[in-house]
Design an enzyme around this catalytic site. Structure first.
Site, PDB file in Angstrom:
ATOM      1  CE1 TYR A   1      -3.430   2.814   1.198  1.00  0.00           C
ATOM      2  CE2 TYR A   1      -1.810   3.270   2.913  1.00  0.00           C
ATOM      3  CZ  TYR A   1      -2.950   3.631   2.211  1.00  0.00           C
ATOM      4  OH  TYR A   1      -3.605   4.799   2.523  1.00  0.00           O
TER       5      TYR A   1
ATOM      6  CB  ALA B   1       5.118   0.300  -2.763  1.00  0.00           C
TER       7      ALA B   1
HETATM    8  N1  LIG Z   1      -7.830   7.556   6.816  1.00  0.00           N
HETATM    9  C1  LIG Z   1      -6.536   7.813   6.808  1.00  0.00           C
HETATM   10  O1  LIG Z   1      -5.911   7.975   7.867  1.00  0.00           O
HETATM   11  C2  LIG Z   1      -5.780   7.922   5.509  1.00  0.00           C
HETATM   12  C3  LIG Z   1      -4.441   8.286   5.573  1.00  0.00           C
HETATM   13  C4  LIG Z   1      -3.712   8.420   4.403  1.00  0.00           C
HETATM   14  C5  LIG Z   1      -4.338   8.216   3.193  1.00  0.00           C
HETATM   15  N2  LIG Z   1      -5.652   7.854   3.155  1.00  0.00           N
HETATM   16  C6  LIG Z   1      -6.241   7.649   1.828  1.00  0.00           C
HETATM   17  O2  LIG Z   1      -7.411   8.443   1.723  1.00  0.00           O
HETATM   18  C7  LIG Z   1      -8.268   7.884   0.725  1.00  0.00           C
HETATM   19  C8  LIG Z   1      -9.685   7.823   1.274  1.00  0.00           C
HETATM   20  O3  LIG Z   1      -9.721   6.914   2.364  1.00  0.00           O
HETATM   21  P1  LIG Z   1     -10.542   7.226   3.681  1.00  0.00           P
HETATM   22  O4  LIG Z   1      -9.588   7.537   4.753  1.00  0.00           O
HETATM   23  O5  LIG Z   1     -11.632   8.196   3.387  1.00  0.00           O
HETATM   24  O6  LIG Z   1     -11.103   5.761   3.976  1.00  0.00           O
HETATM   25  P2  LIG Z   1     -12.606   5.183   3.918  1.00  0.00           P
HETATM   26  O7  LIG Z   1     -13.482   6.022   4.784  1.00  0.00           O
HETATM   27  O8  LIG Z   1     -12.470   3.736   4.227  1.00  0.00           O
HETATM   28  O9  LIG Z   1     -13.066   5.388   2.399  1.00  0.00           O
HETATM   29  C9  LIG Z   1     -12.478   4.659   1.357  1.00  0.00           C
HETATM   30  C10 LIG Z   1     -13.225   4.918   0.070  1.00  0.00           C
HETATM   31  O10 LIG Z   1     -12.570   4.150  -0.966  1.00  0.00           O
HETATM   32  C11 LIG Z   1     -13.522   3.270  -1.555  1.00  0.00           C
HETATM   33  N3  LIG Z   1     -12.935   1.964  -1.864  1.00  0.00           N
HETATM   34  C12 LIG Z   1     -12.354   1.090  -1.000  1.00  0.00           C
HETATM   35  N4  LIG Z   1     -12.068  -0.067  -1.629  1.00  0.00           N
HETATM   36  C13 LIG Z   1     -12.500   0.088  -2.921  1.00  0.00           C
HETATM   37  C14 LIG Z   1     -12.506  -0.749  -4.054  1.00  0.00           C
HETATM   38  N5  LIG Z   1     -12.043  -2.007  -4.039  1.00  0.00           N
HETATM   39  N6  LIG Z   1     -12.994  -0.244  -5.214  1.00  0.00           N
HETATM   40  C15 LIG Z   1     -13.475   1.009  -5.269  1.00  0.00           C
HETATM   41  N7  LIG Z   1     -13.525   1.845  -4.224  1.00  0.00           N
HETATM   42  C16 LIG Z   1     -13.051   1.384  -3.063  1.00  0.00           C
HETATM   43  C17 LIG Z   1     -14.610   3.079  -0.526  1.00  0.00           C
HETATM   44  O11 LIG Z   1     -15.819   2.696  -1.198  1.00  0.00           O
HETATM   45  P3  LIG Z   1     -17.021   1.879  -0.451  1.00  0.00           P
HETATM   46  O12 LIG Z   1     -17.021   2.354   0.975  1.00  0.00           O
HETATM   47  O13 LIG Z   1     -18.253   2.284  -1.205  1.00  0.00           O
HETATM   48  O14 LIG Z   1     -16.722   0.423  -0.581  1.00  0.00           O
HETATM   49  C18 LIG Z   1     -14.661   4.452   0.138  1.00  0.00           C
HETATM   50  O15 LIG Z   1     -15.489   5.314  -0.594  1.00  0.00           O
HETATM   51  C19 LIG Z   1      -7.672   6.518   0.375  1.00  0.00           C
HETATM   52  O16 LIG Z   1      -6.950   6.632  -0.827  1.00  0.00           O
HETATM   53  C20 LIG Z   1      -6.726   6.241   1.519  1.00  0.00           C
HETATM   54  O17 LIG Z   1      -5.676   5.389   1.146  1.00  0.00           O
HETATM   55  C21 LIG Z   1      -6.385   7.700   4.285  1.00  0.00           C
END
Ligand SMILES: NC(=O)c1ccc[n+]([C@@H]2O[C@H](COP(=O)([O-])OP(=O)(O)OC[C@H]3O[C@@H](n4cnc5c(N)ncnc54)[C@H](OP(=O)(O)O)[C@@H]3O)[C@@H](O)[C@H]2O)c1
Length: 254
Positions: A160, A162
């Protein structure tokens, strides 16, 4: 910056919850006229976001796709084409750790799924959207990277991390390629945002440790990230190209 995005058409992937949901709503609150909301499994969530976007005065449409495999990426690209939308703002936000697994446990299938979701889908969605942006002489693309791109991620999150490092590199490469066409490409890099992501992949003990190592003294919120995305899409950011903005309360300073 109130109605700065007036008339813009936006696409936010992973808009059913978390950072993507907050971003879609923030874009509508700042004047976007139409927001396309991608989601995967959380239909109730995307329906709530769609209602919020419409209340803010924008048209909204939801498209479902699993971006973790090639068939899902292709079905999303087809649905996007069918929507006829000439996107001005693209937020490549969908992403996940998928599951924690150490080197010895990692299967080729899991490797492909993590890379498809966090990197490949963003590349090909950008390819599809950039065509319209080039025809319209401009646009703004914001990719969602992660602090993991800088620190290698937690245990079991190396692939992830990477993929997120690839997102940061892709941001710079595409910023150079697309700037002459009036398209700005940037990224945001959240630290630890208190949302579903950490319900799935952390626990309260880990989060307490993060807070104690964070100068701001708290975890991030979805809105902390969403407002930075809005800024990057606005005229105020007109000379910002290829940057990855770290949003982590000072936990990691570049
Ligand atoms: N939360 C953190 O601390 C954090 C830190 C650094 C980066 N990020 C990044 O921020 C971004 C948003 O994440 P978040 O924190 O908002 O997490 P989140 O609340 O879990 O939301 C993730 C989103 O990505 C979608 N998703 C997950 N798996 C998927 C798949 N196989 N196909 C299509 N869509 C998919 C989900 O869709 P569904 O719910 O409809 O399945 C959801 O809308 C991500 O790129 C994550 O890596 C998050």
């Amino acid at each position: 910056m109130d109605q700065e995005l007036s008339g813009k058409i936006a696409l936010v992937t992973g808009a059913s919850r978390g950072i993507g949901a907050a971003t879609a709503i923030a874009l509508a609150n700042h004047g976007a006229s139409r927001v396309i909301l991608h989601f995967n499994s959380y239909k109730t969530g995307v329906e709530q976001v769609l209602a919020c976007v419409e209340r803010a005065g924008a048209k909204a449409q939801a498209i479902q796709a699993d971006l973790g495999d090639e068939a899902g990426i292709q079905s999303f690209l087809k649905a996007l084409e069918n929507s006829g939308a000439a996107i001005n703002i693209l937020v490549n936000n969908a992403g996940s750790l998928v599951e924690r697994a150490k080197l010895a446990e990692f299967t080729p299938e899991l490797f492909d799924r993590v890379m498809n979701l966090n990197m490949k889908s963003a590349w090909f969605i950008t390819q599809a959207v950039a065509r319209h942006m080039i025809a319209n002489n401009g646009g703004s693309i914001v990719n969602v990277s992660s602090i993991a791109a800088r620190n290698g991620g937690g245990i079991g999150a190396t692939v992830y991390a990477a993929a997120k490092a690839a997102i940061s590199a892709m941001t710079k490469g595409l910023a150079k390629e697309l700037a002459p066409q009036g398209i700005r490409v940037n990224a945001v890099s959240p630290g630890t945002v208190d949302n579903n992501f950490h319900v799935q992949f952390s626990n309260r003990e880990i989060l307490k440790t993060v807070v104690s190592a964070t100068p701001a003294g708290r975890l991030g919120t979805n809105e902390d990230v969403a407002e930075t995305v809005v800024f990057l899409c606005s005229e105020a950011a007109r000379y910002i190209h290829g940057q990855t903005i770290e949003i982590n309360g000072g936990m990691f300073m570049v």
